[in-house]
Design a protein around this motif. Structure first.
Motif, PDB file in Angstrom:
ATOM      1  N   TYR A 141      -5.750   0.899 -12.123  1.00  0.00           N
ATOM      2  CA  TYR A 141      -5.057   0.323 -10.982  1.00  0.00           C
ATOM      3  C   TYR A 141      -3.963   1.238 -10.438  1.00  0.00           C
ATOM      4  CZ  TYR A 141      -7.322  -3.739 -13.067  1.00  0.00           C
ATOM      5  OH  TYR A 141      -8.233  -4.599 -13.619  1.00  0.00           O
ATOM      6  N   GLN A 142      -3.240   1.901 -11.323  1.00  0.00           N
ATOM      7  CA  GLN A 142      -2.144   2.757 -10.871  1.00  0.00           C
ATOM      8  C   GLN A 142      -2.668   3.923 -10.043  1.00  0.00           C
ATOM      9  OE1 GLN A 142       1.072   1.631 -11.890  1.00  0.00           O
ATOM     10  NE2 GLN A 142       1.616   2.919 -10.139  1.00  0.00           N
ATOM     11  N   GLU A 143      -3.743   4.560 -10.503  1.00  0.00           N
ATOM     12  CA  GLU A 143      -4.324   5.661  -9.738  1.00  0.00           C
ATOM     13  C   GLU A 143      -4.934   5.159  -8.439  1.00  0.00           C
ATOM     14  OE1 GLU A 143      -7.331   9.503 -10.219  1.00  0.00           O
ATOM     15  OE2 GLU A 143      -7.358   7.910 -11.719  1.00  0.00           O
ATOM     16  N   SER A 144      -5.485   3.964  -8.470  1.00  0.00           N
ATOM     17  CA  SER A 144      -6.045   3.376  -7.249  1.00  0.00           C
ATOM     18  C   SER A 144      -5.004   3.314  -6.138  1.00  0.00           C
ATOM     19  CB  SER A 144      -6.582   1.971  -7.560  1.00  0.00           C
ATOM     20  OG  SER A 144      -6.921   1.281  -6.385  1.00  0.00           O
ATOM     21  N   LEU A 145      -3.753   3.002  -6.512  1.00  0.00           N
ATOM     22  CA  LEU A 145      -2.686   2.907  -5.513  1.00  0.00           C
ATOM     23  C   LEU A 145      -2.482   4.231  -4.778  1.00  0.00           C
ATOM     24  CD1 LEU A 145      -0.024   0.887  -7.540  1.00  0.00           C
ATOM     25  CD2 LEU A 145      -1.415   0.053  -5.641  1.00  0.00           C
ATOM     26  N   ILE A 146      -2.683   5.341  -5.477  1.00  0.00           N
ATOM     27  CA  ILE A 146      -2.480   6.664  -4.870  1.00  0.00           C
ATOM     28  C   ILE A 146      -3.406   6.849  -3.671  1.00  0.00           C
ATOM     29  CG2 ILE A 146      -2.724   9.141  -5.256  1.00  0.00           C
ATOM     30  CD1 ILE A 146      -1.935   8.602  -8.206  1.00  0.00           C
ATOM     31  N   TYR A 147      -4.678   6.487  -3.839  1.00  0.00           N
ATOM     32  CA  TYR A 147      -5.657   6.727  -2.771  1.00  0.00           C
ATOM     33  C   TYR A 147      -5.536   5.691  -1.649  1.00  0.00           C
ATOM     34  CZ  TYR A 147      -7.451  10.250  -5.864  1.00  0.00           C
ATOM     35  OH  TYR A 147      -7.546  11.359  -6.657  1.00  0.00           O
ATOM     36  N   SER A 148      -5.129   4.473  -1.993  1.00  0.00           N
ATOM     37  CA  SER A 148      -4.855   3.503  -0.931  1.00  0.00           C
ATOM     38  C   SER A 148      -3.697   3.985  -0.067  1.00  0.00           C
ATOM     39  CB  SER A 148      -4.520   2.136  -1.542  1.00  0.00           C
ATOM     40  OG  SER A 148      -5.644   1.571  -2.179  1.00  0.00           O
ATOM     41  N   ASP A 149      -2.666   4.512  -0.709  1.00  0.00           N
ATOM     42  CA  ASP A 149      -1.515   5.025   0.046  1.00  0.00           C
ATOM     43  C   ASP A 149      -1.892   6.249   0.872  1.00  0.00           C
ATOM     44  OD1 ASP A 149       0.292   3.103  -0.753  1.00  0.00           O
ATOM     45  OD2 ASP A 149       1.004   4.234  -2.486  1.00  0.00           O
ATOM     46  N   ARG A 150      -2.767   7.105   0.340  1.00  0.00           N
ATOM     47  CA  ARG A 150      -3.189   8.285   1.107  1.00  0.00           C
ATOM     48  C   ARG A 150      -3.925   7.872   2.376  1.00  0.00           C
ATOM     49  NH1 ARG A 150      -6.042  12.924  -2.418  1.00  0.00           N
ATOM     50  NH2 ARG A 150      -6.705  13.447  -0.286  1.00  0.00           N
ATOM     51  N   ALA A 151      -4.779   6.882   2.270  1.00  0.00           N
ATOM     52  CA  ALA A 151      -5.514   6.407   3.448  1.00  0.00           C
ATOM     53  C   ALA A 151      -4.551   5.804   4.464  1.00  0.00           C
ATOM     54  CB  ALA A 151      -6.570   5.387   3.041  1.00  0.00           C
ATOM     55  N   ALA A 186      -1.463   6.489   4.875  1.00  0.00           N
ATOM     56  CA  ALA A 186      -0.531   7.486   5.406  1.00  0.00           C
ATOM     57  C   ALA A 186      -1.133   8.311   6.531  1.00  0.00           C
ATOM     58  CB  ALA A 186      -0.073   8.410   4.272  1.00  0.00           C
ATOM     59  N   LEU A 187      -2.445   8.223   6.736  1.00  0.00           N
ATOM     60  CA  LEU A 187      -3.097   8.984   7.806  1.00  0.00           C
ATOM     61  C   LEU A 187      -2.743   8.387   9.166  1.00  0.00           C
ATOM     62  CD1 LEU A 187      -6.549   9.498   6.074  1.00  0.00           C
ATOM     63  CD2 LEU A 187      -4.860  11.280   6.589  1.00  0.00           C
ATOM     64  N   PRO A 188      -2.883   9.155  10.237  1.00  0.00           N
ATOM     65  CA  PRO A 188      -2.520   8.656  11.572  1.00  0.00           C
ATOM     66  C   PRO A 188      -3.143   7.301  11.882  1.00  0.00           C
ATOM     67  CG  PRO A 188      -3.030  10.986  11.675  1.00  0.00           C
ATOM     68  CD  PRO A 188      -3.376  10.555  10.271  1.00  0.00           C
ATOM     69  N   GLY A 189      -2.319   6.391  12.391  1.00  0.00           N
ATOM     70  CA  GLY A 189      -2.788   5.058  12.736  1.00  0.00           C
ATOM     71  C   GLY A 189      -2.695   4.065  11.609  1.00  0.00           C
ATOM     72  N   GLY A 190      -2.381   4.552  10.389  1.00  0.00           N
ATOM     73  CA  GLY A 190      -2.321   3.644   9.249  1.00  0.00           C
ATOM     74  C   GLY A 190      -3.700   3.123   8.880  1.00  0.00           C
ATOM     75  N   ASP A 191      -3.753   2.236   7.902  1.00  0.00           N
ATOM     76  CA  ASP A 191      -5.043   1.686   7.480  1.00  0.00           C
ATOM     77  C   ASP A 191      -4.833   0.318   6.826  1.00  0.00           C
ATOM     78  OD1 ASP A 191      -7.606   1.169   6.744  1.00  0.00           O
ATOM     79  OD2 ASP A 191      -7.892   2.949   5.531  1.00  0.00           O
ATOM     80  N   PRO A 192      -4.882  -0.763   7.603  1.00  0.00           N
ATOM     81  CA  PRO A 192      -4.724  -2.098   7.024  1.00  0.00           C
ATOM     82  C   PRO A 192      -5.736  -2.398   5.923  1.00  0.00           C
ATOM     83  CG  PRO A 192      -4.550  -2.193   9.413  1.00  0.00           C
ATOM     84  CD  PRO A 192      -4.994  -0.806   9.070  1.00  0.00           C
ATOM     85  N   ILE A 193      -6.956  -1.842   6.057  1.00  0.00           N
ATOM     86  CA  ILE A 193      -7.971  -2.091   5.029  1.00  0.00           C
ATOM     87  C   ILE A 193      -7.520  -1.496   3.701  1.00  0.00           C
ATOM     88  CG2 ILE A 193     -10.372  -1.710   4.372  1.00  0.00           C
ATOM     89  CD1 ILE A 193     -10.986  -1.487   7.395  1.00  0.00           C
ATOM     90  N   ALA A 194      -6.940  -0.296   3.746  1.00  0.00           N
ATOM     91  CA  ALA A 194      -6.433   0.321   2.526  1.00  0.00           C
ATOM     92  C   ALA A 194      -5.277  -0.495   1.946  1.00  0.00           C
ATOM     93  CB  ALA A 194      -5.980   1.749   2.808  1.00  0.00           C
ATOM     94  N   LEU A 195      -4.463  -1.094   2.813  1.00  0.00           N
ATOM     95  CA  LEU A 195      -3.368  -1.937   2.331  1.00  0.00           C
ATOM     96  C   LEU A 195      -3.895  -3.174   1.617  1.00  0.00           C
ATOM     97  CD1 LEU A 195      -0.894  -1.682   5.343  1.00  0.00           C
ATOM     98  CD2 LEU A 195      -0.500  -0.846   3.009  1.00  0.00           C
ATOM     99  N   PHE A 196      -5.023  -3.694   2.084  1.00  0.00           N
ATOM    100  CA  PHE A 196      -5.623  -4.835   1.387  1.00  0.00           C
ATOM    101  C   PHE A 196      -6.058  -4.421  -0.020  1.00  0.00           C
ATOM    102  CE2 PHE A 196      -7.055  -6.744   5.709  1.00  0.00           C
ATOM    103  CZ  PHE A 196      -5.793  -7.299   5.878  1.00  0.00           C
ATOM    104  N   GLY A 197      -6.622  -3.216  -0.128  1.00  0.00           N
ATOM    105  CA  GLY A 197      -6.995  -2.723  -1.451  1.00  0.00           C
ATOM    106  C   GLY A 197      -5.769  -2.500  -2.324  1.00  0.00           C
ATOM    107  N   LYS A 198      -4.704  -2.010  -1.724  1.00  0.00           N
ATOM    108  CA  LYS A 198      -3.459  -1.812  -2.461  1.00  0.00           C
ATOM    109  C   LYS A 198      -2.946  -3.144  -2.990  1.00  0.00           C
ATOM    110  CE  LYS A 198       1.239   0.042  -1.942  1.00  0.00           C
ATOM    111  NZ  LYS A 198       2.180   0.740  -1.042  1.00  0.00           N
ATOM    112  N   GLU A 199      -3.035  -4.166  -2.172  1.00  0.00           N
ATOM    113  CA  GLU A 199      -2.597  -5.501  -2.609  1.00  0.00           C
ATOM    114  C   GLU A 199      -3.339  -5.943  -3.853  1.00  0.00           C
ATOM    115  OE1 GLU A 199      -3.436  -9.486  -3.431  1.00  0.00           O
ATOM    116  OE2 GLU A 199      -4.847  -8.385  -2.163  1.00  0.00           O
ATOM    117  N   GLU A 200      -4.649  -5.705  -3.878  1.00  0.00           N
ATOM    118  CA  GLU A 200      -5.439  -6.129  -5.030  1.00  0.00           C
ATOM    119  C   GLU A 200      -4.979  -5.416  -6.300  1.00  0.00           C
ATOM    120  OE1 GLU A 200     -10.045  -6.002  -6.632  1.00  0.00           O
ATOM    121  OE2 GLU A 200      -9.645  -5.830  -4.489  1.00  0.00           O
TER     122      GLU A 200
END
Length: 620
Positions: free
Chosen positions: A358-368, A370-384
């Motif tokens: 889970y901790q490493e998963s947060l890294i890639y959700s945050d990377r997505a 952080a890209l231009p426009g943001g990524d709400p879908i990645a934030l949903f994964g981060k929430e999980e």
């Protein structure tokens, strides 16, 4: 980095094009090379890594000295690299222009992303030429035609430009964050290449008939990719996509594959849309899994080096216990090659959650994100991931961030998990349900939450009225997976209509028994069978079913995941003390479901349970 074609003659032939690129842009360079070769143009380009040495260096110098056109590929990758052999190639090309007649077309800078000419780290001489933009390296027919004209008559073609190169129609850039590289472009792809090479392998200038055949093949391939691009646009809706959306995406991919059965990227899109039915809870049948597998494997066979094909296979693998690690391994490789592809980043994050990383998963959700426009879908994964790490406040904050960027029904439903199941705020939960559009309330996820909100608020009439409009008899997504009629039975019981409640529960039992025929060992379905038998007062069968379920829970490896269902069954069978013992001994929190769900009404009448509910939460 440039390289020569494996079958290039010792002395390069006249009329060849030299592609100069950074190694990170090899995929884009390959797309340009394939399209040009499909129109009979010789290109010096190779996918393989070239080794250094004096002989190799001399070969490159000779090719630049004798090529007809020099195409430097400019991108964020070349911007990031202050050193690289491609920069030597660029200077060699500039040096050659010093010996050329004025107005002769030679250098054709090609930009494959959003890099601006004014900011580009290129030789000053490049600014004297007309630049071309090809999103992700996908050539437009206009670009290909113009290159052919430059090769046939470089001085005439150059006469109307600033100094050296005639204006070239740029391929339209795709929407930002588009999931399909170059989706908006009418690209010439492999089908055109194959058609030309097979039909006229030695022909330098296609005959009218051959040119017409190439144009037709290119048009067909382009149409196939456009259909696949439309399917990918639906993919980006994610949890907000309806059953009809996925059916349309599936149909679009079927049509695309029918138009061009040789395109690995199109086959990969079809595999991903089949996976969507599974991922988003609309069809988790064995047949759907098999379709996704065979389609992904076919994509890899058609295009083993395609990122899209590898992505489809990895997405399938990461959902299977036996292949999950391999899927994550492939996804890690894809992230290295496609560091700005949000789809790949968030899918790797999901795969890591499947590995409980889970901790490493947060890294890639945050990377997505952080890209231009943001990524709400990645934030949903981060929430999980945060929720699974017991960091609930941060998890809810991630949902709030996503909703601030893009308020969608899926976002409201994810927020409901916290409002209803963590905080038990029934007024806020009702407000969120009322924000949902009607179609969302007819889908599994929205219907399940709405049923819970109205039952917990003791408004059973709303459950009964809404259930009549929900098409499915068995809901398979979100916080509830089970027969719809279980909820309506609870609602009718609250109204005092016991006979009607039993009718609904009997209907629910029939739905479960039918599904058990196909999945006889499903712990979920066997649990439902035991609960519905208990609700129907069929005690003998209910006790037997409970015994079977208990054994499965003990041996499941994750018994805590089934405690709530076990408590429901025991409470329905009248085993109040046993049900309370399970709750207290498991040191579970005083979840709102235990306070409000009608299924636990009989427990809340017990003084011991009532006292436990009033006690403060234990300090962890």
């Amino acid at each position: 980095m440039a390289s020569s074609s494996p079958d290039s003659p010792t002395r390069p032939a006249a009329g060849a094009i030299f592609l100069s690129y950074a190694r990170e842009d090899a995929d884009a360079a390959r797309r340009i090379a394939d399209a040009l070769r499909g129109f009979g143009v010789e290109v010096w380009f190779d996918q393989s890594e070239l080794r250094g040495g004096d002989a190799w260096d001399q070969k490159i110098r000779n090719q630049i000295k004798t090529c007809a056109l020099f195409l430097p590929i400019v991108s964020a990758q070349t911007q990031a690299r202050t050193e690289g052999y491609f920069r030597r190639e660029w200077l060699l090309a500039v040096d050659r222009t010093r010996d050329m007649a004025s107005g002769l077309a030679f250098i054709v800078p090609v930009v494959i992303d959003d890099t601006r000419e004014s900011d580009a780290a290129v030789p000053e001489e490049f600014m004297r030429y007309q630049w071309t933009r090809l999103a992700q390296g996908v050539p437009s027919p206009q670009f290909l035609d113009q290159v052919k004209r430059l090769l046939e008559s470089p001085r005439n073609a150059a006469s109307s430009t600033r100094v050296g190169v005639a204006p070239m129609a740029s391929s339209a850039a795709p929407k930002k964050n588009s999931p399909w590289p170059g989706a908006a472009v009418a690209a010439v792809v492999i089908a055109g290449v194959v058609a030309f090479v097979v039909l006229r392998p030695t022909e330098k200038t296609p005959s009218p008939a051959t040119a017409a055949a190439i144009k037709s093949a290119a048009s067909t391939a382009s149409n196939a990719r456009q259909l696949a691009a439309k399917a990918w646009a639906l993919w980006e809706k994610q949890d907000d996509a309806t059953r009809d959306d996925w059916a349309l995406a599936d149909q679009l991919c079927q049509q695309a594959v029918g138009l061009d059965p040789t395109d690995g990227d199109v086959a990969a899109a079809q595999a991903q849309m089949s996976l969507a039915f599974i991922i988003f809870g609309f069809d988790a049948s064995a047949a759907r899994y098999e379709a996704a597998r065979t389609q992904a494997e076919r994509a890899v066979r058609l295009a083993p080096d395609s990122n899209e094909a590898q992505f489809a296979l990895a997405n399938y693998y990461r959902r299977q216990t036996t292949t999950r690690d391999e899927g994550v391994r492939i996804l890690r490789q894809l992230v290295e090659r496609l560091p700005t592809d949000k789809r790949v980043l968030r899918t790797l994050a999901s795969g890591l959650r499947g590995q409980k990383e889970y901790q490493e998963s947060l890294i890639y959700s945050d990377r997505a994100n952080a890209l231009p426009g943001g990524d709400p879908i990645a934030l949903f994964g981060k929430e999980e991931a945060l929720r699974l790490l017991d960091r609930e406040a941060e998890g809810e904050n991630a949902i709030d961030q996503a909703l601030a960027v893009r308020p969608t029904p899926a976002g409201y439903l994810k927020k409901l998990l916290y409002v209803l199941h963590y905080r038990g705020d029934l007024d806020e939960a009702r407000a969120l349900i009322e924000k949902l559009p009607a179609p969302s309330l007819l889908e599994d996820w929205g219907a399940a939450y709405a049923f819970q909100v109205w039952l917990w608020r003791r408004e059973p009439e709303k459950v009964i009225a809404m259930a009549n409009a929900v098409p499915k008899e068995y809901l398979e997504k979100g916080v509830f997976s089970g027969p719809k009629a279980y909820y309506t039975g609870l609602a009718r019981q609250l109204t005092g209509n016991t006979a009607a409640a039993h009718t609904d529960w009997q209907a629910a039992r029939q739905v479960v028994e039918q599904r058990l025929k196909a999945q006889p060992n499903s712990i979920e379905l066997l649990g439902w069978r035991a609960l519905l038998l208990a609700a129907l007062d069929e005690r003998t069968e209910g006790e037997q079913a409970l015994h079977v379920y208990e054994q499965l829970v003990i041996t499941s490896g994750t018994p805590e995941a089934h405690f709530s269902d076990l408590v429901r069954i025991k409470a329905a069978l009248g085993h109040t003390d046993e049900a309370i013992d399970i709750i207290i001994s498991s040191e579970t929190r005083r979840w709102p479901v235990l306070r409000y769900d009608p299924a636990f009404d009989s427990l809340r009448k017990d003084p011991r349970f009532a006292a436990w509910l009033k006690a403060p939460e234990p300090i962890k």
